[in-house]
Design a protein around this motif. Structure first.
Motif, PDB file in Angstrom:
ATOM      1  N   VAL A 287       0.876  -1.174   0.000  1.00 14.75           N
ATOM      2  CA  VAL A 287       0.000   0.000   0.000  1.00 14.75           C
ATOM      3  C   VAL A 287       0.908   1.218   0.000  1.00 14.75           C
ATOM      4  O   VAL A 287       1.772   1.353   0.860  1.00 14.75           O
ATOM      5  N   ILE A 288       0.739   2.101  -0.970  1.00 15.48           N
ATOM      6  CA  ILE A 288       1.641   3.237  -1.083  1.00 15.48           C
ATOM      7  C   ILE A 288       0.837   4.539  -1.098  1.00 15.48           C
ATOM      8  O   ILE A 288      -0.152   4.657  -1.810  1.00 15.48           O
ATOM      9  N   VAL A 289       1.270   5.456  -0.266  1.00 10.28           N
ATOM     10  CA  VAL A 289       0.683   6.789  -0.290  1.00 10.28           C
ATOM     11  C   VAL A 289       1.596   7.653  -1.133  1.00 10.28           C
ATOM     12  O   VAL A 289       2.813   7.619  -0.966  1.00 10.28           O
ATOM     13  N   THR A 290       1.036   8.390  -2.069  1.00 10.78           N
ATOM     14  CA  THR A 290       1.905   9.216  -2.907  1.00 10.78           C
ATOM     15  C   THR A 290       1.221  10.517  -3.281  1.00 10.78           C
ATOM     16  O   THR A 290       0.000  10.610  -3.372  1.00 10.78           O
ATOM     17  N   HIS A 291       2.054  11.532  -3.451  1.00  8.23           N
ATOM     18  CA  HIS A 291       1.552  12.806  -3.931  1.00  8.23           C
ATOM     19  C   HIS A 291       1.622  12.888  -5.444  1.00  8.23           C
ATOM     20  O   HIS A 291       1.048  13.784  -6.059  1.00  8.23           O
ATOM     21  N   SER A 292       2.405  11.954  -6.005  1.00  3.87           N
ATOM     22  CA  SER A 292       2.625  12.037  -7.436  1.00  3.87           C
ATOM     23  C   SER A 292       1.646  11.125  -8.152  1.00  3.87           C
ATOM     24  O   SER A 292       1.653   9.904  -7.977  1.00  3.87           O
ATOM     25  N   MET A 293       0.772  11.708  -8.960  1.00  4.29           N
ATOM     26  CA  MET A 293      -0.218  10.894  -9.675  1.00  4.29           C
ATOM     27  C   MET A 293       0.446  10.030 -10.723  1.00  4.29           C
ATOM     28  O   MET A 293       0.028   8.907 -10.960  1.00  4.29           O
ATOM     29  N   GLN A 294       1.574  10.550 -11.289  1.00  6.39           N
ATOM     30  CA  GLN A 294       2.299   9.729 -12.246  1.00  6.39           C
ATOM     31  C   GLN A 294       2.826   8.483 -11.575  1.00  6.39           C
ATOM     32  O   GLN A 294       2.774   7.391 -12.126  1.00  6.39           O
ATOM     33  N   GLN A 295       3.317   8.659 -10.338  1.00  4.64           N
ATOM     34  CA  GLN A 295       3.841   7.507  -9.630  1.00  4.64           C
ATOM     35  C   GLN A 295       2.729   6.494  -9.370  1.00  4.64           C
ATOM     36  O   GLN A 295       2.912   5.296  -9.574  1.00  4.64           O
ATOM     37  N   ALA A 296       1.580   6.996  -8.922  1.00  4.51           N
ATOM     38  CA  ALA A 296       0.456   6.092  -8.671  1.00  4.51           C
ATOM     39  C   ALA A 296       0.119   5.328  -9.945  1.00  4.51           C
ATOM     40  O   ALA A 296      -0.097   4.110  -9.932  1.00  4.51           O
ATOM     41  N   ALA A 297       0.104   6.049 -11.066  1.00  5.16           N
ATOM     42  CA  ALA A 297      -0.242   5.404 -12.339  1.00  5.16           C
ATOM     43  C   ALA A 297       0.813   4.388 -12.733  1.00  5.16           C
ATOM     44  O   ALA A 297       0.494   3.333 -13.287  1.00  5.16           O
ATOM     45  N   ARG A 298       2.085   4.699 -12.434  1.00  6.79           N
ATOM     46  CA  ARG A 298       3.157   3.800 -12.833  1.00  6.79           C
ATOM     47  C   ARG A 298       3.182   2.523 -12.016  1.00  6.79           C
ATOM     48  O   ARG A 298       3.348   1.433 -12.549  1.00  6.79           O
ATOM     49  N   VAL A 299       3.051   2.632 -10.677  1.00  7.76           N
ATOM     50  CA  VAL A 299       3.336   1.455  -9.858  1.00  7.76           C
ATOM     51  C   VAL A 299       2.103   0.690  -9.393  1.00  7.76           C
ATOM     52  O   VAL A 299       2.217  -0.467  -9.021  1.00  7.76           O
ATOM     53  N   SER A 300       0.934   1.324  -9.378  1.00  9.61           N
ATOM     54  CA  SER A 300      -0.171   0.649  -8.696  1.00  9.61           C
ATOM     55  C   SER A 300      -1.127  -0.033  -9.661  1.00  9.61           C
ATOM     56  O   SER A 300      -1.206   0.314 -10.842  1.00  9.61           O
ATOM     57  N   GLN A 301      -1.821  -1.028  -9.130  1.00 11.63           N
ATOM     58  CA  GLN A 301      -2.894  -1.658  -9.884  1.00 11.63           C
ATOM     59  C   GLN A 301      -4.245  -1.105  -9.466  1.00 11.63           C
ATOM     60  O   GLN A 301      -5.188  -1.083 -10.234  1.00 11.63           O
ATOM     61  N   ARG A 302      -4.332  -0.735  -8.196  1.00 16.43           N
ATOM     62  CA  ARG A 302      -5.580  -0.156  -7.711  1.00 16.43           C
ATOM     63  C   ARG A 302      -5.270   1.179  -7.048  1.00 16.43           C
ATOM     64  O   ARG A 302      -4.219   1.372  -6.468  1.00 16.43           O
ATOM     65  N   THR A 303      -6.193   2.104  -7.142  1.00 14.04           N
ATOM     66  CA  THR A 303      -5.977   3.440  -6.600  1.00 14.04           C
ATOM     67  C   THR A 303      -7.211   3.892  -5.841  1.00 14.04           C
ATOM     68  O   THR A 303      -8.336   3.654  -6.276  1.00 14.04           O
ATOM     69  N   ALA A 304      -6.942   4.520  -4.683  1.00 14.67           N
ATOM     70  CA  ALA A 304      -8.027   5.149  -3.928  1.00 14.67           C
ATOM     71  C   ALA A 304      -7.755   6.634  -3.888  1.00 14.67           C
ATOM     72  O   ALA A 304      -6.645   7.066  -3.602  1.00 14.67           O
ATOM     73  N   PHE A 305      -8.785   7.417  -4.173  1.00 14.71           N
ATOM     74  CA  PHE A 305      -8.640   8.871  -4.132  1.00 14.71           C
ATOM     75  C   PHE A 305      -9.291   9.386  -2.852  1.00 14.71           C
ATOM     76  O   PHE A 305     -10.482   9.180  -2.619  1.00 14.71           O
ATOM     77  N   PHE A 306      -8.486  10.005  -1.999  1.00 15.99           N
ATOM     78  CA  PHE A 306      -8.972  10.557  -0.735  1.00 15.99           C
ATOM     79  C   PHE A 306      -9.191  12.049  -0.911  1.00 15.99           C
ATOM     80  O   PHE A 306      -8.380  12.746  -1.516  1.00 15.99           O
ATOM     81  N   HIS A 307     -10.303  12.530  -0.332  1.00 14.94           N
ATOM     82  CA  HIS A 307     -10.530  13.972  -0.360  1.00 14.94           C
ATOM     83  C   HIS A 307     -11.303  14.366   0.891  1.00 14.94           C
ATOM     84  O   HIS A 307     -12.357  13.804   1.179  1.00 14.94           O
ATOM     85  N   LEU A 308     -10.732  15.274   1.671  1.00 13.89           N
ATOM     86  CA  LEU A 308     -11.362  15.791   2.889  1.00 13.89           C
ATOM     87  C   LEU A 308     -11.803  14.676   3.836  1.00 13.89           C
ATOM     88  O   LEU A 308     -12.838  14.767   4.489  1.00 13.89           O
ATOM     89  N   GLY A 309     -11.007  13.613   3.900  1.00 17.38           N
ATOM     90  CA  GLY A 309     -11.289  12.542   4.855  1.00 17.38           C
ATOM     91  C   GLY A 309     -12.169  11.439   4.300  1.00 17.38           C
ATOM     92  O   GLY A 309     -12.351  10.420   4.950  1.00 17.38           O
ATOM     93  N   TYR A 310     -12.719  11.636   3.134  1.00 18.87           N
ATOM     94  CA  TYR A 310     -13.547  10.589   2.516  1.00 18.87           C
ATOM     95  C   TYR A 310     -12.751   9.875   1.428  1.00 18.87           C
ATOM     96  O   TYR A 310     -11.896  10.490   0.788  1.00 18.87           O
ATOM     97  N   VAL A 311     -13.102   8.597   1.191  1.00 15.54           N
ATOM     98  CA  VAL A 311     -12.612   7.959  -0.025  1.00 15.54           C
ATOM     99  C   VAL A 311     -13.639   8.265  -1.108  1.00 15.54           C
ATOM    100  O   VAL A 311     -14.773   7.814  -1.040  1.00 15.54           O
ATOM    101  N   VAL A 312     -13.204   9.105  -2.026  1.00 18.37           N
ATOM    102  CA  VAL A 312     -14.144   9.554  -3.054  1.00 18.37           C
ATOM    103  C   VAL A 312     -14.344   8.456  -4.093  1.00 18.37           C
ATOM    104  O   VAL A 312     -15.463   8.173  -4.522  1.00 18.37           O
ATOM    105  N   GLU A 313     -13.253   7.840  -4.469  1.00 16.38           N
ATOM    106  CA  GLU A 313     -13.362   6.827  -5.492  1.00 16.38           C
ATOM    107  C   GLU A 313     -12.254   5.806  -5.309  1.00 16.38           C
ATOM    108  O   GLU A 313     -11.129   6.143  -4.941  1.00 16.38           O
ATOM    109  N   TYR A 314     -12.576   4.543  -5.515  1.00 14.33           N
ATOM    110  CA  TYR A 314     -11.591   3.489  -5.352  1.00 14.33           C
ATOM    111  C   TYR A 314     -11.809   2.468  -6.437  1.00 14.33           C
ATOM    112  O   TYR A 314     -12.928   2.001  -6.635  1.00 14.33           O
ATOM    113  N   GLY A 315     -10.761   2.137  -7.177  1.00 12.29           N
ATOM    114  CA  GLY A 315     -10.950   1.151  -8.225  1.00 12.29           C
ATOM    115  C   GLY A 315      -9.655   0.862  -8.945  1.00 12.29           C
ATOM    116  O   GLY A 315      -8.560   1.184  -8.458  1.00 12.29           O
TER     117      GLY A 315
END
Lengths: 434, 264
Positions: free
Chosen positions: B213-241
């Motif tokens: 599980v990796i937390v990252t500020h870089s969206m390119q990094q998330a796109a490069r290394v991950s298979q699944r991504t969760a987008f957090f905003h204001l304490g909520y998980v807005v979208e996960y897939g």
């Protein structure tokens, strides 16, 4: 003309610059004044105290006359010990007179009593101890080095002059003239005085025999007690408060109180020690164990504060790293935090010890200012301490003690410098980058 | 930069971690709200989102690092392989051996490189003797792609390495306790692009054994290394897939705004 040029300073900049210049000047002056004071202090202590490390001795053969020390000739210890130092004083005086006569030195018009006065009364006691320990010396002639009396000693340190001697009932100019002749004849010599740091204190009339021996031993024992008690208690308390204790009103209260305790005048700890350790617990007075415990009470807050600061200064990332690999709280503290905080803890510890070493007020209250002649055999025997010895010497009348007090301050300062140097060395040694 | 997730993606993996209705409070501040996330085994899951959105806080819930913060309170259910990690019977020490963590700033212990890696196995008693420990240290350093660079100076202090090497040392240290899940809190934010590329490659390798599980500020990094991504905003998980879906076809307008750089 241009509105502003970089080549000229506008009034605001000038004002700011001169303010800075004034501040620098003030700071520099403050440092110069502080340094001058320090140099002055050191010079005055060293000039006043260094003579304490030199001493006038009289070296001559002593005939241990059986007719004085063992009239019966039985070597019976009971009879031998009945002979007081007065008898041995006579022995020394006789032998010195004989030596003077043998070397053909002009006595002037000195009476035998005045010659005897030139030898320290302490030396008679030394000779007596020597003979009592080995009765076979009786009847033989032994080489002996006696302390010269305080006045003769003072003559070679500039404390006593012909003028003061003329007014002094304890000495006379004729004695000083004879002393100079003895010096020429190698009977009198001025040598390094190891007795100053090894001998016990001496009574008011014998400054030449007074030494720091018991004070050094007493201070050392107390420092041992302080170290053994305050290091584990102080470090354990700091670790608990910093790493384990919950942060609530109670721990805040404890924290404030520790800070306040560090500022409590040390004499208050003396009263506390007197009440608890001596009056309540019944421990002996003047004992290093009580002194050590009182100083421990005084030192504890002064150790806890820097130790907590050192623990707090360890970066939280190290704690995270250790917890992150599954170390327990205790493992985190002992494997990682404590080693990193060690230089700070040791420095705080040694500075706390140095403060305790230089403390006299609480020790006065628990009786460590007593006149002690016998070396303490353990923590419960009476002893004195270095700073208290300085205090008690400065209260005595004979000017010889002023010199001794300054000499004792030099010894105390040497101890403090050595301790602080150790603190710096340990800090350098254990300091690690992270 | 090669795109690691597309062709090598493993679609069907069992759930490693199940988080249901997780709430985190810092004092009165409600930092994480109603988070439901399932983390798959042998998969890299990225948490993205603007600063202060709670992604690191949620990550630290997964190995109970938040326990060390006195004012922090976690509610809800987090299960690892069906076991509730907040159960009073769970000792966080055992949990953290199972769920390793790599931090934002490389934080090697000020000890030797060897001791850094050997520390975890030592305190957990994972090895019987020195030879076994040596083996573990070597294999972990190899898997962290650091062995070749440090094999001749294992007794040198870990802090003497460069930033990227230090971070790989921290990864070696984290995998030395044979965890099942590896949490990484912005592991590359203090590294230069070359060191980042090395660490990313390493993360992709680690996926064969761990759930990462990796937390990252870089969206390119998330796109490069991950298979699944969760987008957090204001304490909520807005979208996960699926990462590809989040980045190419986000369902929520907030996700789209963040990805295209309009919020954050």
């Amino acid at each position: 003309m241009k509105a502003s040029s970089l080549l000229t300073q506008d009034p605001r900049t000038k004002k700011r610059n001169s303010a800075e210049k004034r501040f620098r000047g003030l700071g520099l002056t403050a440092i110069v004044i502080a340094l001058a004071m320090l140099v002055w202090l050191l010079i005055s202590i060293v000039t006043a105290g260094s003579p304490a490390f030199r001493q006038a001795f009289l070296t001559f053969p002593v005939l241990v006359d059986q007719t004085i020390v063992d009239k019966a000739g039985t070597r019976d210890p009971a009879l031998l010990s009945a002979v007081t130092t007065l008898g041995y004083g006579k022995l020394l005086a006789n032998s010195l007179r004989a030596e003077i006569a043998a070397k053909g030195i002009d006595l002037g018009d000195l009476k035998p009593k005045e010659i005897a006065q030139m030898i320290s009364e302490e030396s008679a006691a030394t000779l007596r101890d020597l003979v009592l320990a080995d009765p076979s010396l009786i009847g033989t002639t032994i080489p002996f080095t006696a302390l010269a009396s305080g006045r003769i000693d003072g003559f070679y340190k500039g404390r006593v002059t012909m003028e003061t001697a003329a007014l002094d009932k304890n000495t006379s100019p004729a004695q000083l003239i004879l002393a100079d002749r003895l010096l020429d004849a190698d009977i009198l010599s001025v040598k390094f005085n190891t007795g100053f740091v090894t001998m016990p204190d001496a009574s008011d009339k014998r400054p030449e025999a007074a030494g720091l021996g018991i004070a050094v031993v007493g201070s050392f024992m107390m420092m041992l007690v302080v170290l053994l008690l305050s290091l584990p208690i102080g470090v354990a308390a700091s670790i608990y408060l910093e790493e384990f204790a919950p942060k609530n009103r109670w721990t805040d209260l404890i924290e404030v109180n520790i800070a306040n305790l560090a500022a409590v005048p040390s004499i208050v700890y003396g009263i506390l020690g007197l009440a608890i350790f001596i009056n309540f617990a019944g421990l002996p007075q003047s004992a290093p164990i009580v002194g050590g415990m009182v100083l421990t009470l005084m030192t504890l807050p002064r150790i806890i504060i820097p130790t907590r600061a050192a623990l707090k200064a360890v970066p939280p990332s190290i704690r995270d790293a250790a917890l992150g690999v599954g170390a327990s709280k205790l493992q985190t503290v002992f494997h990682h935090v404590l080693p990193l905080a060690m230089p700070g803890i040791l420095t705080g510890m040694i500075i706390g010890l140095a403060q305790a070493l230089g403390e006299s007020a609480p020790l006065l209250l628990i009786g460590m200012v007593a006149f002690v002649r016998d070396f303490p055999g353990g923590l419960f025997d009476p002893a004195t301490a270095l700073p208290v010895q300085v205090y008690s010497w400065t209260t005595r009348g004979d000017p010889g003690f002023v010199e001794r007090a300054s000499g004792a301050i030099i010894v105390l300062l040497i101890f403090l410098v050595v301790m602080n140097a150790t603190a710096i060395y340990l800090r350098r040694k254990f300091e690690r980058r992270w | 930069m090669k795109d690691m997730n597309m062709e090598t993606r493993v679609l069907i993996q069992p759930n490693k971690i199940e988080a249901r209705n997780v709430q985190v409070y810092y004092g009165d501040n409600h930092a994480i709200k109603d988070v439901d996330v399932d983390i798959l085994d042998k998969t890299v899951t990225a948490f993205i989102g603007p600063s202060g959105c709670g992604k690191s806080t949620f990550l630290r819930c997964l190995n109970r690092m938040n326990d060390t913060i006195a004012s922090c309170r976690v509610e809800g259910l987090i299960k690892i392989e069906g076991e509730d990690i907040n159960d009073p019977r769970v000792d966080p020490v055992q949990l953290r051996a199972k769920v390793g963590m790599v931090f934002q700033k490389p934080n090697p212990f000020p000890k030797s490189i060897y001791d850094n890696v050997a520390y975890g196995p030592k305190i957990h008693g994972l090895t019987k003797n020195k030879a076994e420990l040596d083996e573990v240290v070597e294999s972990c350093l190899r898997r962290a792609a650091l062995w070749g660079e440090v094999k001749d100076r294992l007794s040198a202090p870990g802090t003497s390495l460069s930033g990227g090497q230090q971070q790989r040392l921290c990864i070696a240290r984290a995998i030395a306790t044979s965890p099942e899940v590896l949490l990484m809190d912005e592991p590359c934010s203090a590294l230069d692009p070359i060191a980042t590329a090395q660490v990313e490659e390493l993360i992709d390798d680690l996926r064969s054994q761990f759930s990462v599980v990796i937390v990252t500020h870089s969206m390119q990094q998330a796109a490069r290394v991950s298979q699944r991504t969760a987008f957090f905003h204001l304490g909520y998980v807005v979208e996960y897939g699926e990462t590809s879906q989040i980045f190419t076809n986000p369902k929520d307008p907030r996700t789209e705004s963040y990805i295209t750089g309009r919020i954050g």
